[in-house]
Design a protein around this motif. Structure first.
Motif, PDB file in Angstrom:
ATOM      1  N   SER A  35       2.661  -1.099   0.716  1.00  0.00           N
ATOM      2  CA  SER A  35       2.602  -0.862   2.146  1.00  0.00           C
ATOM      3  C   SER A  35       1.605  -1.799   2.832  1.00  0.00           C
ATOM      4  O   SER A  35       1.816  -2.227   3.953  1.00  0.00           O
ATOM      5  CB  SER A  35       2.229   0.593   2.403  1.00  0.00           C
ATOM      6  N   PHE A  36       0.517  -2.105   2.131  1.00  0.00           N
ATOM      7  CA  PHE A  36      -0.470  -3.019   2.699  1.00  0.00           C
ATOM      8  C   PHE A  36      -0.040  -4.470   2.585  1.00  0.00           C
ATOM      9  O   PHE A  36      -0.693  -5.345   3.133  1.00  0.00           O
ATOM     10  CB  PHE A  36      -1.823  -2.830   2.011  1.00  0.00           C
ATOM     11  N   PHE A  75      -6.097 -13.123   3.684  1.00  0.00           N
ATOM     12  CA  PHE A  75      -6.201 -12.426   4.972  1.00  0.00           C
ATOM     13  C   PHE A  75      -5.542 -11.047   4.876  1.00  0.00           C
ATOM     14  O   PHE A  75      -6.096 -10.049   5.341  1.00  0.00           O
ATOM     15  CB  PHE A  75      -5.522 -13.269   6.052  1.00  0.00           C
ATOM     16  N   LYS A  79       1.375  -0.237   6.511  1.00  0.00           N
ATOM     17  CA  LYS A  79      -0.058  -0.222   6.802  1.00  0.00           C
ATOM     18  C   LYS A  79      -0.606  -1.637   6.979  1.00  0.00           C
ATOM     19  O   LYS A  79      -1.550  -1.871   7.715  1.00  0.00           O
ATOM     20  CB  LYS A  79      -0.810   0.459   5.659  1.00  0.00           C
ATOM     21  N   GLY A  80      -0.020  -2.586   6.248  1.00  0.00           N
ATOM     22  CA  GLY A  80      -0.518  -3.962   6.317  1.00  0.00           C
ATOM     23  C   GLY A  80      -0.350  -4.598   7.677  1.00  0.00           C
ATOM     24  O   GLY A  80      -0.972  -5.618   7.966  1.00  0.00           O
ATOM     25  N   PHE A 111      -3.718  -5.645  10.396  1.00  0.00           N
ATOM     26  CA  PHE A 111      -4.429  -6.919  10.536  1.00  0.00           C
ATOM     27  C   PHE A 111      -3.511  -7.996  11.105  1.00  0.00           C
ATOM     28  O   PHE A 111      -3.944  -8.841  11.870  1.00  0.00           O
ATOM     29  CB  PHE A 111      -4.992  -7.361   9.176  1.00  0.00           C
ATOM     30  N   MET A 112      -2.234  -7.965  10.699  1.00  0.00           N
ATOM     31  CA  MET A 112      -1.324  -9.020  11.157  1.00  0.00           C
ATOM     32  C   MET A 112      -1.121  -8.914  12.663  1.00  0.00           C
ATOM     33  O   MET A 112      -1.075  -9.922  13.376  1.00  0.00           O
ATOM     34  CB  MET A 112       0.017  -8.882  10.441  1.00  0.00           C
ATOM     35  N   GLU A 147      -4.044 -10.178  14.546  1.00  0.00           N
ATOM     36  CA  GLU A 147      -4.073 -11.640  14.615  1.00  0.00           C
ATOM     37  C   GLU A 147      -3.143 -12.144  15.721  1.00  0.00           C
ATOM     38  O   GLU A 147      -3.492 -13.074  16.455  1.00  0.00           O
ATOM     39  CB  GLU A 147      -3.668 -12.235  13.268  1.00  0.00           C
ATOM     40  N   ASP A 162      -6.707  -0.079  15.819  1.00  0.00           N
ATOM     41  CA  ASP A 162      -7.967  -0.806  15.984  1.00  0.00           C
ATOM     42  C   ASP A 162      -7.669  -2.108  16.715  1.00  0.00           C
ATOM     43  O   ASP A 162      -7.626  -3.171  16.127  1.00  0.00           O
ATOM     44  CB  ASP A 162      -8.577  -1.070  14.593  1.00  0.00           C
ATOM     45  N   ARG A 204      -8.458  -5.006  18.437  1.00  0.00           N
ATOM     46  CA  ARG A 204      -9.545  -5.920  18.784  1.00  0.00           C
ATOM     47  C   ARG A 204      -9.148  -7.323  18.358  1.00  0.00           C
ATOM     48  O   ARG A 204      -8.194  -7.515  17.625  1.00  0.00           O
ATOM     49  CB  ARG A 204     -10.821  -5.535  18.027  1.00  0.00           C
ATOM     50  N   ILE A 243      -9.622 -10.602  16.047  1.00  0.00           N
ATOM     51  CA  ILE A 243      -9.958 -10.598  14.624  1.00  0.00           C
ATOM     52  C   ILE A 243     -10.573 -11.910  14.159  1.00  0.00           C
ATOM     53  O   ILE A 243     -11.582 -11.901  13.463  1.00  0.00           O
ATOM     54  CB  ILE A 243      -8.731 -10.187  13.778  1.00  0.00           C
TER      55      ILE A 243
END
Lengths: 419, 169
Positions: free
Chosen positions: A241-242, A385, B104-105, B108-109, B112, B126, B128, B130
């Motif tokens: 999932s991550f 990343f 969930k990943g 971060f993507m 960005e 979240d 903001r 990055i």
């Protein structure tokens, strides 16, 4: 003194417990408890570059870890839009500067997919050999630095001894040790000399003994086991999932390796296996990397045996540079050379994504082309990343000293993470 | 028509815009409001099973009516298949729903994409910047109207020439 008051407990809420080791429910009647915020980095020897983590602590337990990225951001994706496709190859070296060859490979594969170009067989083999040597270098580097971070200094000297031999091989091959830029769109820069093949064979003969040496230092080392077993555990479902990839995903037992399932280079012509872990902890990832080095050695050996004769660069006027001696004597060749360096080559209009299994994980390039000599948009899918996205989930519930192990478990390099 | 694209069209006839297969990559364009339901379908349906998120990206087309294109790339580990899902957003209303609840990943993507192109993600946990500093206010670096050399912020940094430091002490 006798009181009727119930002693204060520091039971954390269920959301704070994370997925790691559960925080024990201790009774601390006299101690004042309060959450502590701690900045770790950006300049810290174990962050392998400049990474900052904001830790929320309860005693020594981590209840939240927020990575702060971008200290090494250089705007590589923006720079790509301003240069020709050839000019971007040296930029890829500086992404994951520990393993430049594999970045080159991932990038040139993406451009070749865009051009729908077929690479000569000898070039495919040479690429596979060098990429796997690079994988061994990457894993050796990881093993040495990870052991050093945990406190086993000796392993570092041993792994860097072998790494040095392989870097000298790169030096002889292309004149550079780290920022190599050896891959070209349509092939490789130069052919491998018979002397180098001999050197590489001699190195591979003893390589499994060298691996046994490292294992002898670590396999039964109490400190190594205590600090890697059951640390940074992630379940297979969460890891998928991550979007984790490479050894970080395979350590959790997910069989996902692009070299096997979307074969490129010469990977489908040689025999090898994908090592898969079980527990999803740092120890399993360590063990997978050791096994991968063995598999890489196997791949390189077989490729050297099968190495076919033939050209190492495609004969395609779109991308191939004319022979150097002709450039100075022949007008047409000079014009071609000039146009390739100033305008670059034109690509068809379209968009592609090409993923390559680098030693850290899936390194992908998403290229949008508008038909000019420059990429309209180039997006780098950097494994480091994406691995940082899972950092909070993997660090919660562990001790502050484990942070170093958790950094290391992904094999993180900030040049690639921040781009 | 590609079977996966056909299934998406049957399931979401309203939201489906177009599809394309080029160089072996399947790309499906949908309307931006349908990103979460389509994502949910791609992730949960046993016939689709796209459990792995590869990347989230964005492309800027300044001349188009709907200026930005948000690009999602998914992979199905059990079925070993890739799909690219794209959705257009306008400059005036450059928002799209977040798929962090599904993969969930994506957290971060998507951060960005926001940082680089200024596209906002609704319901992001979240939201903001990055890679750029939090206080950075020159805009969105990967937009096509952003100059390569920046907009002058970095020229305001103090420049220390060689030797000056030694003279002062």
């Amino acid at each position: 003194m006798k009181t009727d008051e119930q002693p204060k407990t520091t039971e954390p809420s269920s959301e704070n417990r994370g997925i790691g080791v559960p925080v024990p429910n201790r009774t601390l009647p006299l101690l004042r408890t309060e959450k502590l915020m701690l900045n770790m980095g950006p300049q810290h020897p174990s962050t392998h570059g400049v990474l900052k983590i904001i830790l929320d602590l309860e005693g020594e337990r981590i209840i939240k870890a927020t990575p702060v990225l971008g200290y090494l951001h250089r705007g590589v994706e923006k720079l790509a839009e301003d240069g020709t496709y050839h000019q971007f190859i040296p930029h890829t070296d500086r992404l994951d500067y520990v393993c430049a060859m594999y970045n080159n490979f991932a990038y040139v594969r993406a451009v070749e997919k865009l051009l729908d170009m077929k690479v000569p067989e000898r070039a495919e083999y040479l690429r596979t050999i060098v990429a796997e040597v690079q994988r061994i270098i990457g894993h050796l580097f990881w093993l040495g630095t990870q052991a050093l971070d945990i406190g086993a200094m000796t392993v570092f000297f041993y792994t860097f001894r072998e790494r040095e031999v392989l870097l000298d091989f790169f030096d002889d091959l292309c004149g550079a040790r780290l920022t190599t830029s050896w891959y070209r769109i349509g092939g490789v820069e130069n052919d491998i000399r018979p002397k180098l093949i001999e050197n590489l064979r001699r190195f591979l003969e003893n390589f499994s003994e060298k691996l046994d040496e490292y294992n002898a230092l670590l396999e039964t080392n109490r400190i190594w086991l205590a600090r890697t077993k059951n640390v940074a555990v992630i379940s297979a479902e969460d890891a998928v999932s991550f979007g984790l990839s490479g050894p970080s995903l395979r350590g959790s037992g997910v069989d996902y390796d692009l070299r096997k399932y979307e074969p490129y280079g010469a990977y489908d012509k040689v025999e090898w296996e994908v090592p898969v872990g079980k527990n999803g902890d740092t120890y399993d990832r360590y063990w997978i990397r050791i096994l991968e080095m063995k598999e890489s050695a196997k791949i390189v050996k077989q490729c050297l045996d099968q190495l076919p004769e033939g050209p190492y660069m495609v004969e395609d006027p779109r991308v191939t540079l004319p022979p150097k001696d002709k450039v100075f004597t022949n007008l047409e060749h000079m014009i071609r050379q000039f146009k390739l360096f100033t305008e670059g080559f034109r690509t068809p209009v379209g968009e592609i994504y090409s993923g390559t299994e680098a030693h850290k994980g899936e390194l992908g390039f998403y290229i949008v082309s508008d038909g000019t000599g420059k990429p309209y948009r180039l997006k780098i899918r950097a494994p480091s990343f994406i691995h940082m996205g899972a950092f909070d989930a993997m660090a919660r519930g562990y001790m502050i000293a484990d942070i170093v192990t958790i950094f290391g478990t992904y094999d993180i390099v900030m040049g690639e993470c921040d781009r | 028509m590609h079977p996966t694209a056909e299934k998406i069209q049957q399931k979401f006839p309203e939201a489906f815009v177009s599809w394309k297969e080029w160089r072996g990559d399947l790309a499906v364009t949908i309307k931006k409001d349908a990103v979460v339901p389509v994502g949910r379908y791609l992730h949960d349906d046993p016939e689709m099973d796209f459990d792995y998120i590869v990347h989230v990206s964005s492309v800027d087309y300044p001349d188009d009516e709907e200026r930005f294109e948000v690009v999602y790339e998914f992979y199905s580990i059990p079925r070993r298949q890739r799909i690219r899902v794209k959705a257009r957003v306008t400059e005036e209303d450059s928002t799209i729903d977040s798929v962090t609840g599904i993969w969930k990943g994506a957290e971060f993507m998507e951060r960005e994409v926001f940082d680089m192109m200024g596209i906002r993600f609704n319901n992001h946990p979240d939201h903001r910047r990055i890679l750029m500093p939090d206080e950075y206010d020159e805009g969105w670096p990967l937009r096509k109207d952003f100059p390569l050399a920046g907009k002058g912020w970095r020229d305001t940094f103090e420049f220390i020439t060689e030797g000056t430091h030694r003279k002062e002490t």
